[in-house]
Write an enzyme that holds these catalytic residues in place. Sequence first.
Site, PDB file in Angstrom:
ATOM      1  N   LYS A 165       0.695   6.205  -2.683  1.00 34.60           N
ATOM      2  CA  LYS A 165      -0.598   6.777  -2.331  1.00 34.60           C
ATOM      3  C   LYS A 165      -0.479   8.301  -2.271  1.00 34.60           C
ATOM      4  O   LYS A 165       0.305   8.859  -1.497  1.00 34.60           O
ATOM      5  CB  LYS A 165      -1.080   6.226  -0.987  1.00 34.60           C
ATOM      6  CG  LYS A 165      -1.524   4.770  -1.041  1.00 34.60           C
ATOM      7  CD  LYS A 165      -2.735   4.584  -1.946  1.00 34.60           C
ATOM      8  CE  LYS A 165      -3.230   3.145  -1.929  1.00 34.60           C
ATOM      9  NZ  LYS A 165      -4.378   2.950  -2.839  1.00 34.60           N
ATOM     10  N   LYS A 265     -11.621  -5.268  -8.684  1.00 34.24           N
ATOM     11  CA  LYS A 265     -11.647  -5.782  -7.322  1.00 34.24           C
ATOM     12  C   LYS A 265     -12.861  -6.696  -7.163  1.00 34.24           C
ATOM     13  O   LYS A 265     -13.999  -6.295  -7.436  1.00 34.24           O
ATOM     14  CB  LYS A 265     -11.673  -4.636  -6.305  1.00 34.24           C
ATOM     15  CG  LYS A 265     -10.328  -3.922  -6.183  1.00 34.24           C
ATOM     16  CD  LYS A 265     -10.343  -2.945  -5.018  1.00 34.24           C
ATOM     17  CE  LYS A 265      -8.931  -2.479  -4.686  1.00 34.24           C
ATOM     18  NZ  LYS A 265      -8.310  -1.653  -5.721  1.00 34.24           N
TER      19      LYS A 265
END
Length: 368
Positions: A165, A265
């Site tokens: 990240k 998603k």
Amino acid sequence: MTIASIRLFRQWQPFRDGTYRCSGGRSAEGFDSTIVEIIARDGTTGYGEMAPLGSFYDPAFAEGARAAMRELAPKLIGEPSAGIEAINRRMDLLLKGHPYAKSAIDMALWDLAGRRCGLSLATMTGGAEGDSVPLYRSLAQAAPDAMAARAQKYVAEGYRRLQVKIGLDVREDIGRLEAVRAATPSDTVIFCDANGSWGTADTRQFLLATRSMDYTLEQPCATYEENLAIRHTCDRPLILDETIDGIDALLRALADSLVDGITIKLARVGGLTKARLIRDVAAARNLKITIEDTGGAQIDTAAYSGLMLSTPAGLRQHTVDFQNWVTVSNARADFRVANGSMGLPDGPGLGLEVDPVAFGEPIFVCAA
């Protein structure tokens, strides 16, 4: 067979590894999950799940999802449970937008259909290729040495694909990538995910400073136009996640030769039915494909992994074992996680044993 009743349950799912942090200082302590139970008139039952990552990650939040589900559910009683495409069209007619609220309903209908006909989700969505899917593990933002230590922990647990990240200060993010790369075996696959937090200048600076390193760049900028602007200077695979919110976004990206792969998603696009359409178009154009969701436990993991298992094996990037991210469960299932991959539970539909008594009293009930 028509839908006889719909019940909603809530489950709080704390993260096993503590606070999850991503770009911009945003964080969450767990998933606030909503579980949908749909029972047909013959008694066949299906389950779906939707769990957003806080209220900051996508245009979705838990209470909003539950309010929208309460709006939709009574209007679906009496509808043919096998008419999944038709019910999706009806939900879009009755409630404009809010795809995240429709995802768990759609998922429960697929589970119910599979249980009735005795087929797994992977079989119903194209046919399983192999018996497992590759996994990645996400490294939440922290100091470079802390992220390197966490990376070593995950590698020791068998993960061979890591998502670093990034998306804060570019110089610090360069240090994060360098630390993780140095701490892990050379064959560890690295994705750098900014979650759309950079502009074009930050992205170009990061690309220039890390040119000698092997990684894939995921969603550096928030808008479609910004990502398109940096495409010609990006000398490594470019994956879009947050931008892919429906089939139209994918078709535009294909027309502009923007992407090398996509992340789908379920909650973002509205469930398995619409995710399957996006998956099939992406596969027809030989894009690398990740299928996952915004959060959840066993129910959600079984759904997106089942669709991933019927994706052409050569085009699969990886998925995520959310059931191992959290400290609670919502179904009994044999997810066989080993050597950086995950086998799916056997059985029809999602292949799960769900006991709704474990969730406590439902937060909403409607019936014929």
